[in-house]
Scaffold this motif. Structure first.
Motif, PDB file in Angstrom:
ATOM      1  N   LEU A  27       0.667  -1.142   0.218  1.00 12.78           N
ATOM      2  CA  LEU A  27      -0.079   0.091  -0.098  1.00 12.78           C
ATOM      3  C   LEU A  27       0.808   1.391   0.029  1.00 12.78           C
ATOM      4  N   VAL A  28       2.059   1.174   0.612  1.00 13.01           N
ATOM      5  CA  VAL A  28       2.919   2.278   0.702  1.00 13.01           C
ATOM      6  C   VAL A  28       3.793   2.573  -0.553  1.00 13.01           C
ATOM      7  N   GLU A  29       3.910   1.527  -0.997  1.00 13.64           N
ATOM      8  CA  GLU A  29       4.873   1.445  -2.609  1.00 13.64           C
ATOM      9  C   GLU A  29       3.814   2.105  -3.318  1.00 13.64           C
ATOM     10  N   THR A  30       2.550   1.812  -3.540  1.00 13.15           N
ATOM     11  CA  THR A  30       1.678   1.833  -4.717  1.00 13.15           C
ATOM     12  C   THR A  30       0.860   3.260  -4.277  1.00 13.15           C
ATOM     13  N   LYS A  31       1.258   3.921  -2.979  1.00 20.24           N
ATOM     14  CA  LYS A  31       0.709   5.293  -2.537  1.00 20.24           C
ATOM     15  C   LYS A  31      -0.763   5.438  -2.675  1.00 20.24           C
ATOM     16  N   VAL A  32      -1.338   4.338  -2.002  1.00 22.24           N
ATOM     17  CA  VAL A  32      -2.977   4.393  -1.878  1.00 22.24           C
ATOM     18  C   VAL A  32      -3.288   5.303  -0.916  1.00 22.24           C
ATOM     19  N   SER A  33      -4.396   5.926  -1.275  1.00 22.10           N
ATOM     20  CA  SER A  33      -4.782   7.249  -0.542  1.00 22.10           C
ATOM     21  C   SER A  33      -5.124   6.833   0.785  1.00 22.10           C
ATOM     22  N   LEU A  34      -5.615   5.583   1.180  1.00 22.42           N
ATOM     23  CA  LEU A  34      -6.023   5.177   2.362  1.00 22.42           C
ATOM     24  C   LEU A  34      -4.817   5.438   3.393  1.00 22.42           C
ATOM     25  N   ILE A  35      -3.704   5.036   2.941  1.00 20.96           N
ATOM     26  CA  ILE A  35      -2.424   5.161   3.717  1.00 20.96           C
ATOM     27  C   ILE A  35      -2.202   6.336   3.885  1.00 20.96           C
ATOM     28  N   THR A  36      -1.979   7.174   3.007  1.00 23.47           N
ATOM     29  CA  THR A  36      -1.960   8.738   3.262  1.00 23.47           C
ATOM     30  C   THR A  36      -2.946   9.377   4.233  1.00 23.47           C
ATOM     31  N   GLN A  37      -4.397   8.862   4.186  1.00 22.28           N
ATOM     32  CA  GLN A  37      -5.115   9.652   5.191  1.00 22.28           C
ATOM     33  C   GLN A  37      -4.852   9.068   6.360  1.00 22.28           C
ATOM     34  N   LEU A  38      -4.585   7.928   6.699  1.00 20.61           N
ATOM     35  CA  LEU A  38      -4.283   7.117   7.998  1.00 20.61           C
ATOM     36  C   LEU A  38      -3.139   7.973   8.704  1.00 20.61           C
ATOM     37  N   ASP A  39      -1.978   8.276   7.677  1.00 20.16           N
ATOM     38  CA  ASP A  39      -0.861   8.914   8.209  1.00 20.16           C
ATOM     39  C   ASP A  39      -1.228  10.288   8.652  1.00 20.16           C
ATOM     40  N   SER A  40      -1.736  11.177   7.878  1.00 16.31           N
ATOM     41  CA  SER A  40      -2.293  12.335   7.965  1.00 16.31           C
ATOM     42  C   SER A  40      -3.041  12.582   9.459  1.00 16.31           C
ATOM     43  N   THR A  41      -4.108  11.506   9.381  1.00 11.22           N
ATOM     44  CA  THR A  41      -4.977  11.625  10.553  1.00 11.22           C
ATOM     45  C   THR A  41      -4.163  11.693  12.086  1.00 11.22           C
ATOM     46  N   ILE A  42      -3.239  10.799  12.176  1.00  8.35           N
ATOM     47  CA  ILE A  42      -2.489  10.356  13.294  1.00  8.35           C
ATOM     48  C   ILE A  42      -1.824  11.350  13.461  1.00  8.35           C
ATOM     49  N   GLN A  43      -1.143  11.870  12.537  1.00  5.70           N
ATOM     50  CA  GLN A  43       0.077  13.125  12.604  1.00  5.70           C
ATOM     51  C   GLN A  43      -0.686  14.260  13.113  1.00  5.70           C
ATOM     52  N   ARG A  44      -1.961  14.743  12.752  1.00 10.63           N
ATOM     53  CA  ARG A  44      -2.737  15.853  12.849  1.00 10.63           C
ATOM     54  C   ARG A  44      -2.815  15.865  14.307  1.00 10.63           C
ATOM     55  N   ALA A  45      -3.035  14.578  15.032  1.00 10.88           N
ATOM     56  CA  ALA A  45      -3.569  14.399  16.517  1.00 10.88           C
ATOM     57  C   ALA A  45      -2.595  14.844  17.391  1.00 10.88           C
ATOM     58  N   LEU A  46      -1.518  14.804  16.826  1.00  7.07           N
ATOM     59  CA  LEU A  46       0.031  15.086  17.750  1.00  7.07           C
ATOM     60  C   LEU A  46       0.184  16.469  17.694  1.00  7.07           C
ATOM     61  N   VAL A  47      -0.399  17.270  16.679  1.00 11.10           N
ATOM     62  CA  VAL A  47       0.104  18.618  16.412  1.00 11.10           C
ATOM     63  C   VAL A  47      -0.074  19.573  17.509  1.00 11.10           C
ATOM     64  N   PRO A  48      -1.430  19.538  18.339  1.00  9.99           N
ATOM     65  CA  PRO A  48      -1.476  20.351  19.552  1.00  9.99           C
ATOM     66  C   PRO A  48      -0.626  20.172  20.593  1.00  9.99           C
ATOM     67  N   TYR A  49       0.183  19.121  20.675  1.00  9.33           N
ATOM     68  CA  TYR A  49       0.971  18.840  21.630  1.00  9.33           C
ATOM     69  C   TYR A  49       2.366  19.378  21.208  1.00  9.33           C
ATOM     70  N   THR A  50       2.657  19.859  20.032  1.00  8.23           N
ATOM     71  CA  THR A  50       3.918  20.093  19.597  1.00  8.23           C
ATOM     72  C   THR A  50       4.465  21.448  20.024  1.00  8.23           C
ATOM     73  N   THR A  51       5.267  21.569  21.079  1.00 12.53           N
ATOM     74  CA  THR A  51       5.997  22.645  21.745  1.00 12.53           C
ATOM     75  C   THR A  51       7.559  22.637  21.802  1.00 12.53           C
ATOM     76  N   ALA A  52       8.294  23.619  21.919  1.00  8.40           N
ATOM     77  CA  ALA A  52       9.611  23.429  22.025  1.00  8.40           C
ATOM     78  C   ALA A  52      10.149  22.721  23.143  1.00  8.40           C
TER      79      ALA A  52
END
Length: 213
Positions: A27-52
């Motif tokens: 799925l990663v090699e073929t760049k399936v949109s489901l993988i991109t969406q999953l990665d983005s969703t989890i990454q966005r969930a950690l953004v509010p906790y990003t501080t120096a």
């Protein structure tokens, strides 16, 4: 020598982990949109906790789970196993550490997935699978393999399994937080190392049965 039992569930677990890893890699090699969406969703969930301050703390934590540190910890564990058990167990553990890390390196360069472009720290190399998560999980699996047989209470075994799993999760989250790995990189690492470790145990059990039973 710690006797490795031939357990019926091992081939099943190894097969499931292999299927999950290969599926993720495809799925990663073929760049399936489901993988991109999953990665983005989890990454966005950690953004509010990003501080120096948080980033500084996470960098220190993730250092402890680095491939180099995990390899050193694993070598120390092999030395301890040699002193407390015997040469055969220590040799199996060492061969497992070396072969598993080599396979992980080959897979990383074969898939050659670029790291996220918005990294919080400077780092080179490829992203898939996560070397930090892989090395940490392998070390935890080795510790639990040699520790659990010596624990009599189920509660004690459950506690150590929980602590080991928690540490793997923490290291995986630090890689995602720093945007040096996608979440699916860390998932793939866990599936790959689980498959390799279970396979190594099956091989060791077969060798023991043939030559030491």
């Amino acid at each position: 020598m710690l006797h490795v039992k031939t357990k019926k569930y091992r081939p099943f677990i190894a097969s499931i982990c292999l299927v999950l890893f290969v599926s993720l890699a495809f799925l990663v090699e073929t760049k399936v949109s489901l993988i991109t969406q999953l990665d983005s969703t989890i990454q966005r969930a950690l953004v509010p906790y990003t501080t120096a301050n948080m980033t500084n703390l996470v960098e220190k934590i993730t250092f402890l789970g680095g491939p180099e540190m995990a390899f050193v910890f694993s070598l120390l564990l092999c030395s301890f196993i040699y002193l407390k058990h015997d040469l055969i167990d220590a040799t199996w553990a060492l061969l497992t550490v070396i072969s598993c890390n080599l396979i992980n390196y080959l897979v990383k360069n074969l898939v050659a997935r670029p790291r996220p472009s918005d990294k919080l720290v400077a780092i080179g190399g490829y992203s898939f699978p996560s070397g930090h998560t892989f090395g940490t999980a392998l070390f935890v699996f080795l510790v639990l393999h040699f520790l659990l047989p010596h624990l009599k209470r189920i509660s004690a075994k459950a506690l150590w399994i929980f602590l080991g799993g928690f540490w793997i999760l923490v290291i995986a989250l630090t890689r995602i937080y720093l945007h040096v790995h996608y979440p699916t990189d860390t998932m793939a690492s866990f599936f790959l190392v689980s498959f390799l470790f279970e396979s190594s145990l099956m091989i060791y059990a077969a060798v023991q049965k043939r030559y030491y039973s």
